[in-house]
Design an enzyme around this catalytic site. Structure first.
Site, PDB file in Angstrom:
ATOM      1  N   ASN A 133       0.845  -1.199   0.000  1.00 24.53           N
ATOM      2  CA  ASN A 133       0.000   0.000   0.000  1.00 24.53           C
ATOM      3  C   ASN A 133       0.879   1.246   0.000  1.00 24.53           C
ATOM      4  O   ASN A 133       1.242   1.778   1.036  1.00 24.53           O
ATOM      5  CB  ASN A 133      -0.928  -0.013   1.218  1.00 24.53           C
ATOM      6  CG  ASN A 133      -1.940   1.119   1.181  1.00 24.53           C
ATOM      7  OD1 ASN A 133      -1.788   2.078   0.437  1.00 24.53           O
ATOM      8  ND2 ASN A 133      -2.971   1.004   2.001  1.00 24.53           N
ATOM      9  N   CYS A 136      -2.178   5.177   0.236  1.00 18.21           N
ATOM     10  CA  CYS A 136      -3.113   5.771   1.190  1.00 18.21           C
ATOM     11  C   CYS A 136      -2.785   7.251   1.377  1.00 18.21           C
ATOM     12  O   CYS A 136      -1.679   7.596   1.782  1.00 18.21           O
ATOM     13  CB  CYS A 136      -3.038   5.043   2.531  1.00 18.21           C
ATOM     14  SG  CYS A 136      -4.258   5.621   3.727  1.00 18.21           S
ATOM     15  N   THR A 202      -7.074   6.009  -3.505  1.00 17.41           N
ATOM     16  CA  THR A 202      -8.033   7.109  -3.407  1.00 17.41           C
ATOM     17  C   THR A 202      -7.374   8.472  -3.604  1.00 17.41           C
ATOM     18  O   THR A 202      -6.170   8.639  -3.461  1.00 17.41           O
ATOM     19  CB  THR A 202      -8.746   7.077  -2.048  1.00 17.41           C
ATOM     20  OG1 THR A 202      -7.745   7.050  -1.008  1.00 17.41           O
ATOM     21  CG2 THR A 202      -9.638   5.858  -1.931  1.00 17.41           C
ATOM     22  N   CYS A 346     -30.465  22.525 -25.209  1.00 13.47           N
ATOM     23  CA  CYS A 346     -29.407  22.512 -26.210  1.00 13.47           C
ATOM     24  C   CYS A 346     -29.077  23.928 -26.665  1.00 13.47           C
ATOM     25  O   CYS A 346     -27.902  24.296 -26.838  1.00 13.47           O
ATOM     26  CB  CYS A 346     -29.796  21.631 -27.393  1.00 13.47           C
ATOM     27  SG  CYS A 346     -31.286  22.162 -28.281  1.00 13.47           S
ATOM     28  N   CYS A 400     -24.516  19.729 -27.010  1.00 13.34           N
ATOM     29  CA  CYS A 400     -25.980  19.701 -27.102  1.00 13.34           C
ATOM     30  C   CYS A 400     -26.522  18.292 -26.900  1.00 13.34           C
ATOM     31  O   CYS A 400     -27.533  18.092 -26.221  1.00 13.34           O
ATOM     32  CB  CYS A 400     -26.451  20.278 -28.435  1.00 13.34           C
ATOM     33  SG  CYS A 400     -25.763  19.432 -29.880  1.00 13.34           S
TER      34      CYS A 400
END
Length: 429
Positions: A133, A136, A202, A346, A400
């Site tokens: 890890n 983190c 994250t 639009c 659009c």
């Protein structure tokens, strides 16, 4: 029938590519076994290390248009359960579920002896692989762990090499997205001997602030801290970073906002060998894997793919630097007037946010208008102004079509037929 059997890094075999990511759903043996019963192919155990004390509360979220937890923020750290208990449960899980993958996520002080010890103990408990890890983003960086390692290529390579000195199982390095360029760290992990990469961890975040007491969420006795952001909102960032590291040349386990089989297929198309989910099972429970398995199999059958390797990485050649894109490719917006509901979205989007190529005309006399009920009872038909595209001015930006609430009312159609392709690089050669 499609076969989802997965062999990660040529050593970690499991019935399908869906793994629980290291986090709350993989916090203990009971959870992991229930996940395997539901159909999950593997699990990355919640990060092991010296047990810590977590705070309360620890989660907050961003909702969007009625969708709860579009993005989830957490300030939860690694396991707060004793290492001996976790290792004993890993052994029990592997005894009962020998065909499922169990990966031990690890994070300890940046000392060779500390890494050697936890690697040996984790493999001794029966773990099929190790995930380091290095991603983190909160709570451990000031201790020289987590993203503090993942943001410095030399540290990443050094610690990975320490682990490989004693590891007997495949070693994955979990990368942080909280970095300017993820590729140097990915290459450093490979240089250190990593057998695979996990991406992404994250993202640094503050999801919002309570406007009554001025405390960011989550509230811990009147204070808060930045946390790690995950969930559907981060999928586009994860896809980009997975594509960025695809050419490093070692297997990738894709993480970040995967919620359904379509998301899974996208990550595999960008080269991932396995997939890790955390927010989705936290939100909907372990049984979501049933729909993901069925959906991915049905799609593979429809496309004629028998195994995951048949389509893994097929989208990578289609991702180019901007300078290689065809400048002569031309599309324009076309509006189906019979489907138009006259919302003017639009027109507004193009007029205020794009290129002023949509205009409003009076309603044609023969156009059928959907009746709209008035609040006081009778039904009446309101006159509609129908948008019209000036194709000579349309730049084909898609805005659009993206804002239109009616499916297939606005389509983007190609009009450059017969024109030779030319990139920016070719034009300026």
């Amino acid at each position: 029938m499609a076969d989802l059997t997965t062999l990660f890094a040529n050593k970690i075999r499991c019935p399908n590519p869906f793994w629980l990511a290291s986090g709350p759903p993989a916090n203990c043996g009971d959870q992991v076994m229930r996940a395997f019963d539901a159909g999950w192919g593997g699990a990355v155990w919640k990060t092991l290390g010296d047990p810590i004390v977590n705070v309360s509360s620890r989660y907050s979220s961003v909702d969007l248009n009625g969708q709860r937890m579009m993005g989830l923020n957490n300030i939860e750290l690694i396991t707060d359960r004793p290492l001996e208990v976790n290792l004993r449960e890993i052994t029990e899980v592997k005894k009962r579920y020998p065909n499922n993958a169990v990966i031990a996520s690890l994070m300890v002080d940046s000392k060779r002896e500390a890494w050697h010890e936890i690697v040996k103990r984790s493999e001794g408990a029966g773990a099929d692989g190790l995930e380091l890890n290095f991603g983190c983003p909160h709570g451990m960086s000031e201790r020289g762990m987590g993203s503090a390692v993942g943001q410095v290529p030399d540290y990443c390579s050094m610690i990975t090499a320490w682990v490989k000195e004693v590891a007997q199982t495949p070693v994955l390095v979990k990368l942080t997205p909280n970095i300017t360029d993820i590729r140097p760290v990915a290459r450093a992990a490979k240089l250190g001997g990593a057998d695979g990469l996990s991406a992404i961890n994250t993202i640094n975040s503050i999801t919002g602030i309570d406007l009554d007491n001025f405390v960011p969420r989550p509230n811990v006795d009147g204070k808060s801290a930045h946390g790690g952001y995950c969930g559907p909102a981060v999928k586009p960032i994860a896809l980009h970073m997975v594509q960025q590291i695809a050419d490093v040349g070692i297997p990738v386990s894709g993480i970040g906002g995967i919620s359904n089989w379509r998301d899974a297929a996208e990550f595999i198309l960008l080269g991932c060998q396995s997939l890790q989910l955390c927010t989705a099972p936290m939100h909907y429970g372990f049984r979501i894997v049933e729909d993901m398995i069925d959906g991915l199999k049905n799609w593979m059958d429809e496309k004629g793919f028998r195994t995951i390797n048949d389509f893994r990485g097929l989208s990578l050649p289609n991702v180019k630097d901007w300078k290689h894109l065809n400048l002569n490719y031309k599309i324009v917006a076309r509006i189906n007037r019979e489907k138009c509901i006259g919302c003017d979205l639009c027109y507004i989007a193009c007029e205020d946010g794009a290129h002023q190529c949509i205009h409003l005309d009076a309603r044609p006399a023969k156009l059928t208008v959907t009746p709209i009920p008035k609040l006081d009872g009778p039904v009446s038909a309101l006159p509609l102004r129908i948008p019209r595209v000036d194709e000579a001015e349309c730049v084909g930006c898609n805005l659009c079509a993206l804002v239109c609430p009616v499916e297939n009312c606005i389509t983007m159609e190609r009009v450059d037929h017969g024109i030779e392709a030319q990139s920016w690089e070719q034009r300026n050669a």
